[in-house]
Write an enzyme that holds these catalytic residues in place. Structure first.
Site, PDB file in Angstrom:
ATOM      1  N   GLU A  92      53.816   4.935 -51.828  1.00  0.00           N
ATOM      2  CA  GLU A  92      52.490   5.559 -51.903  1.00  0.00           C
ATOM      3  C   GLU A  92      52.551   6.896 -52.623  1.00  0.00           C
ATOM      4  OE1 GLU A  92      51.835   8.036 -47.762  1.00  0.00           O
ATOM      5  OE2 GLU A  92      51.578   5.873 -47.687  1.00  0.00           O
ATOM      6  N   HIS A 121      56.398  -1.810 -48.387  1.00  0.00           N
ATOM      7  CA  HIS A 121      55.279  -1.158 -49.073  1.00  0.00           C
ATOM      8  C   HIS A 121      55.456  -1.110 -50.595  1.00  0.00           C
ATOM      9  CE1 HIS A 121      54.369   0.149 -44.998  1.00  0.00           C
ATOM     10  NE2 HIS A 121      53.192   0.581 -45.413  1.00  0.00           N
TER      11      HIS A 121
END
Length: 192
Positions: A92, A121
């Site tokens: 992220e 992720h």
């Protein structure tokens, strides 16, 4: 068989087991492994655990990762036979602070069909690079909306291989994830 050269994308808050495991496993194959991050420094890893009573994962500090060999801006993707993208909270962050480098690096691997391993992720980085559409893949469940909103086909499986892309859900899937990635790299370098 030729010796492979692998790139791992990393940064602070990378999941400890998703960087240490592939780093050592790929070195065990006798391959060269470069780790690239936004800056060349020791990385602070995190440990995401699945604990009773928690509706999501917990996070604790992990070991320092001391083997960053270059910055993302220094990476020449044509030098590598495969790409590994661990998870944690790193994707992220890295997709924002190094977006242009991420796009340049990741797109090269997809355009050339070189093996890519992404876990947890990591599909956040794949989404930022615009390479998910039409791909069957898995990830940590919290990333499912990002996969599907970017045209990917999300499934809940230990490991998914779709062409050059190998994905897994989280660190408990590490053995299957690396097994399938290593197979793809060996097939590729055997043809060099």
């Amino acid at each position: 068989m030729a010796k492979a050269k692998i790139l791992i994308i990393a940064g602070d808050a990378v999941e400890a087991l998703e960087i240490f495991y592939p780093y050592y496993r790929l070195k065990e194959e006798g391959w060269d492994v470069d780790v690239a991050a936004p800056s060349k420094k020791d990385l602070r890893t995190v440990v995401h655990d699945f604990e009773p009573g928690w509706e999501t994962y917990s996070e604790k500090p992990g070991y320092l990762f001391k083997w960053v060999t270059k910055t993302l801006s220094e990476v020449r993707p044509e030098e590598y036979d495969g790409l590994v993208i661990p998870g944690g909270r790193m994707p992220e962050y890295v997709r924002v602070v190094a977006l242009e480098d991420i796009k340049r690096i990741v797109r090269h691997f997809f355009e050339t069909g070189k093996p890519v391993a992404a876990i947890c992720h990591a599909p956040q980085i794949l989404a930022a690079a615009g390479v998910i559409k039409g791909r069957k893949m898995t990830s940590y469940i919290a990333v499912r909306p990002e996969v599907e909103n970017n045209g990917g086909i999300w499934v809940d499986e230990e490991v998914v291989v779709d062409g050059n892309l190998v994905t897994s859900r989280a660190w408990p899937d590490n053995p299957a994830w690396m097994r399938e990635f290593i197979k793809l790299v060996k097939a590729r370098i055997g043809n060099k």
